[in-house]
Design a protein around this motif. Structure first.
Motif: not given
Length: 124
Positions: A9-11, A16-18, A119-122
């Motif tokens: 749910k949170v994801q 997009e991409g995080a 690369s991803a945003k966390c």
């Protein structure tokens, strides 16, 4: 942790991409030295919830890192009436200091580069 319905749910709320990166903290009292008057401290360890329990619990995986130590004090400089609240205040002040770098990351996220050049945003 990563198999819960809340995770999905949170994801879905993230851009997009995080990816969601939950922080797990652990601590236990440890003896610092056998030679200097019973000095002890509470080490604080950090891991992330994206790692399976089996990997987190394996010391050789290095999935848990030491981020600092909390002091152990009897606070005998305070009256008995104020001692308990002083211990609580010291704990919270120390944790606030240890975790300060995570506040900005938790609010804004951070860019992380994986070993495979992804690369991803966390977000924590």
């Amino acid at each position: 942790m990563w198999s819960g319905a809340w995770w999905e749910k949170v994801q879905k709320l993230l851009e997009e991409g995080a990816t969601l990166v939950p922080v797990i903290l652990a601590s236990n009292k440890t003896q610092l030295s056998n030679f200097s008057s019973n000095k002890s401290a509470w080490p604080v360890y950090l891991s992330i919830g994206n790692i399976s329990k089996a990997v987190q619990r394996s010391p050789s995986s290095h999935a848990t890192v030491l981020i600092g130590y909390l002091p152990v004090s009897k606070m005998e400089c305070f009256s008995k009436a104020k001692r308990s609240s002083s211990v609580y205040q010291l704990f919270h002040d120390c944790m606030r200091s240890l975790l300060a770098p995570l506040i900005k990351a938790g609010k804004e996220g951070w860019r992380w580069s994986a070993p495979m050049a992804v690369s991803a945003k966390c977000i924590q």
